[in-house]
Motif scaffolding. Structure first.
Motif, mmCIF file in Angstrom:
data_model
loop_
_atom_site.group_PDB
_atom_site.id
_atom_site.type_symbol
_atom_site.label_atom_id
_atom_site.label_comp_id
_atom_site.label_asym_id
_atom_site.label_seq_id
_atom_site.Cartn_x
_atom_site.Cartn_y
_atom_site.Cartn_z
ATOM 1 N N PHE A 1 0.836 -1.197 0.000
ATOM 2 C CA PHE A 1 0.000 0.000 0.000
ATOM 3 C C PHE A 1 0.865 1.239 0.000
ATOM 4 O O PHE A 1 1.999 1.217 0.467
ATOM 5 N N GLY A 2 0.315 2.319 -0.500
ATOM 6 C CA GLY A 2 1.019 3.595 -0.527
ATOM 7 C C GLY A 2 0.076 4.726 -0.175
ATOM 8 O O GLY A 2 -1.127 4.526 0.001
ATOM 9 N N LEU A 3 0.642 5.902 -0.059
ATOM 10 C CA LEU A 3 -0.108 7.099 0.311
ATOM 11 C C LEU A 3 -0.040 8.145 -0.793
ATOM 12 O O LEU A 3 0.908 8.178 -1.575
ATOM 13 N N THR A 4 -1.041 9.003 -0.817
ATOM 14 C CA THR A 4 -1.014 10.236 -1.598
ATOM 15 C C THR A 4 -1.359 11.366 -0.626
ATOM 16 O O THR A 4 -2.049 11.145 0.364
ATOM 17 N N VAL A 5 -0.852 12.550 -0.912
ATOM 18 C CA VAL A 5 -1.145 13.703 -0.060
ATOM 19 C C VAL A 5 -1.483 14.894 -0.947
ATOM 20 O O VAL A 5 -0.782 15.180 -1.916
ATOM 21 N N SER A 6 -2.548 15.571 -0.589
ATOM 22 C CA SER A 6 -2.933 16.814 -1.249
ATOM 23 C C SER A 6 -3.061 17.875 -0.163
ATOM 24 O O SER A 6 -3.880 17.732 0.748
ATOM 25 N N LEU A 7 -2.229 18.898 -0.243
ATOM 26 C CA LEU A 7 -2.270 20.010 0.706
ATOM 27 C C LEU A 7 -2.968 21.195 0.051
ATOM 28 O O LEU A 7 -2.600 21.601 -1.057
ATOM 29 N N THR A 8 -3.965 21.734 0.735
ATOM 30 C CA THR A 8 -4.625 22.956 0.284
ATOM 31 C C THR A 8 -4.290 24.039 1.297
ATOM 32 O O THR A 8 -4.636 23.929 2.476
ATOM 33 N N VAL A 9 -3.590 25.064 0.841
ATOM 34 C CA VAL A 9 -3.063 26.115 1.718
ATOM 35 C C VAL A 9 -3.866 27.397 1.512
ATOM 36 O O VAL A 9 -4.027 27.863 0.390
ATOM 37 N N THR A 10 -4.352 27.943 2.615
ATOM 38 C CA THR A 10 -5.077 29.210 2.598
ATOM 39 C C THR A 10 -4.239 30.249 3.337
ATOM 40 O O THR A 10 -3.976 30.102 4.531
ATOM 41 N N LEU A 11 -3.810 31.263 2.598
ATOM 42 C CA LEU A 11 -2.993 32.347 3.143
ATOM 43 C C LEU A 11 -3.703 33.672 2.860
ATOM 44 O O LEU A 11 -3.361 34.388 1.913
ATOM 45 N N PRO A 12 -4.705 34.020 3.673
ATOM 46 C CA PRO A 12 -5.475 35.244 3.421
ATOM 47 C C PRO A 12 -4.587 36.487 3.330
ATOM 48 O O PRO A 12 -3.703 36.700 4.156
ATOM 49 N N GLY A 13 -4.840 37.274 2.280
ATOM 50 C CA GLY A 13 -4.120 38.529 2.109
ATOM 51 C C GLY A 13 -2.751 38.397 1.477
ATOM 52 O O GLY A 13 -2.056 39.396 1.297
ATOM 53 N N VAL A 14 -2.331 37.174 1.117
ATOM 54 C CA VAL A 14 -1.014 36.987 0.516
ATOM 55 C C VAL A 14 -1.189 36.795 -0.991
ATOM 56 O O VAL A 14 -1.971 35.957 -1.432
ATOM 57 N N ASP A 15 -0.465 37.580 -1.776
ATOM 58 C CA ASP A 15 -0.477 37.496 -3.229
ATOM 59 C C ASP A 15 -0.129 36.070 -3.668
ATOM 60 O O ASP A 15 0.727 35.417 -3.069
ATOM 61 N N LYS A 16 -0.780 35.589 -4.738
ATOM 62 C CA LYS A 16 -0.608 34.202 -5.181
ATOM 63 C C LYS A 16 0.846 33.860 -5.490
ATOM 64 O O LYS A 16 1.341 32.810 -5.074
ATOM 65 N N SER A 17 1.547 34.726 -6.205
ATOM 66 C CA SER A 17 2.936 34.409 -6.554
ATOM 67 C C SER A 17 3.817 34.356 -5.305
ATOM 68 O O SER A 17 4.730 33.531 -5.210
ATOM 69 N N GLU A 18 3.538 35.232 -4.350
ATOM 70 C CA GLU A 18 4.290 35.215 -3.094
ATOM 71 C C GLU A 18 3.941 33.969 -2.269
ATOM 72 O O GLU A 18 4.808 33.365 -1.634
ATOM 73 N N ALA A 19 2.669 33.584 -2.282
ATOM 74 C CA ALA A 19 2.243 32.375 -1.573
ATOM 75 C C ALA A 19 2.908 31.141 -2.174
ATOM 76 O O ALA A 19 3.315 30.229 -1.446
ATOM 77 N N GLU A 20 3.057 31.113 -3.491
ATOM 78 C CA GLU A 20 3.732 29.991 -4.153
ATOM 79 C C GLU A 20 5.193 29.898 -3.731
ATOM 80 O O GLU A 20 5.716 28.808 -3.498
ATOM 81 N N ARG A 21 5.852 31.038 -3.620
ATOM 82 C CA ARG A 21 7.249 31.048 -3.150
ATOM 83 C C ARG A 21 7.338 30.530 -1.719
ATOM 84 O O ARG A 21 8.240 29.756 -1.385
ATOM 85 N N LEU A 22 6.400 30.961 -0.889
ATOM 86 C CA LEU A 22 6.396 30.551 0.513
ATOM 87 C C LEU A 22 6.140 29.047 0.647
ATOM 88 O O LEU A 22 6.825 28.366 1.412
ATOM 89 N N THR A 23 5.175 28.530 -0.103
ATOM 90 C CA THR A 23 4.875 27.099 0.006
ATOM 91 C C THR A 23 6.032 26.252 -0.524
ATOM 92 O O THR A 23 6.317 25.189 0.025
ATOM 93 N N ALA A 24 6.702 26.721 -1.565
ATOM 94 C CA ALA A 24 7.865 25.992 -2.083
ATOM 95 C C ALA A 24 8.981 25.954 -1.043
ATOM 96 O O ALA A 24 9.625 24.920 -0.831
ATOM 97 N N ALA A 25 9.205 27.079 -0.375
ATOM 98 C CA ALA A 25 10.232 27.137 0.672
ATOM 99 C C ALA A 25 9.870 26.210 1.831
ATOM 100 O O ALA A 25 10.735 25.541 2.399
ATOM 101 N N ALA A 26 8.588 26.156 2.163
ATOM 102 C CA ALA A 26 8.148 25.307 3.271
ATOM 103 C C ALA A 26 8.406 23.836 2.981
ATOM 104 O O ALA A 26 8.779 23.073 3.879
ATOM 105 N N HIS A 27 8.227 23.419 1.736
ATOM 106 C CA HIS A 27 8.470 22.011 1.388
ATOM 107 C C HIS A 27 9.933 21.623 1.579
ATOM 108 O O HIS A 27 10.238 20.464 1.834
ATOM 109 N N LYS A 28 10.835 22.584 1.471
ATOM 110 C CA LYS A 28 12.254 22.291 1.684
ATOM 111 C C LYS A 28 12.579 22.159 3.171
ATOM 112 O O LYS A 28 13.579 21.542 3.534
ATOM 113 N N ILE A 29 11.749 22.736 4.025
ATOM 114 C CA ILE A 29 11.995 22.767 5.468
ATOM 115 C C ILE A 29 11.197 21.710 6.220
ATOM 116 O O ILE A 29 11.710 21.079 7.148
ATOM 117 N N CYS A 30 9.961 21.511 5.841
ATOM 118 C CA CYS A 30 9.035 20.647 6.589
ATOM 119 C C CYS A 30 9.558 19.210 6.688
ATOM 120 O O CYS A 30 9.823 18.568 5.665
#
Length: 142
Positions: free
Chosen positions: A96-125
């Motif tokens: 068996f295996g897993l799949t993961v779908s993360l839906t991130v809500t960042l109110p007030g954050v511009d989409k391109s900036e939110a994309e940069r932030l989520t990409a950075a988080a994946h390197k840290i998490c």
């Protein structure tokens, strides 16, 4: 790869997917149950739900940390929300295996900036690092 743990969590389960789960040092006792979709009664929590909660919370922490390390990243709003959908099913290679779908809500954050932030988080998490290359993880902004 070497890790020097700053903290180690302890928990235990008895009875497998239809048993009990405990967190050492707390009063938390979880009734575990196999999901109805997998032939169980669904009258309890399952490991995939617990993984979803853990990944969501940790991912928020990773975004917050990333923003403190790179001042060009946006600050994480107090009302940030991460919803994780964790799927389980048979793998082509067996088991068996897993799949993961993360839906991130960042109110007030511009989409391109939110994309940069989520990409950075994946390197840290640590959850992202643990599953990278083994679990299909999709990230979406809402």
């Amino acid at each position: 790869m070497s890790v020097s743990p700053l903290y180690t969590a302890h928990g235990a389960a008895t009875g497998g997917r239809d048993g009990k789960g405990t967190i050492t040092g707390s009063d938390v006792i979880l009734n575990l149950a196999t999901p109805k979709e997998m032939g169980g009664n669904g009258n309890g929590n399952n490991p995939e739900q617990l993984f979803a909660v853990g990944y969501s919370a940790c991912y928020i922490g990773a975004m917050q940390y990333a923003a403190t390390q790179d001042s060009s990243l946006p600050k994480v709003p107090a009302d940030v929300k991460v919803e994780a959908a964790v799927g389980i099913g048979p793998r082509e290679a067996g088991g068996f295996g897993l799949t993961v779908s993360l839906t991130v809500t960042l109110p007030g954050v511009d989409k391109s900036e939110a994309e940069r932030l989520t990409a950075a988080a994946h390197k840290i998490c640590p959850y992202s690092n643990a599953v990278r290359g083994n679990v299909d993880v999709q990230t979406a902004l809402s």
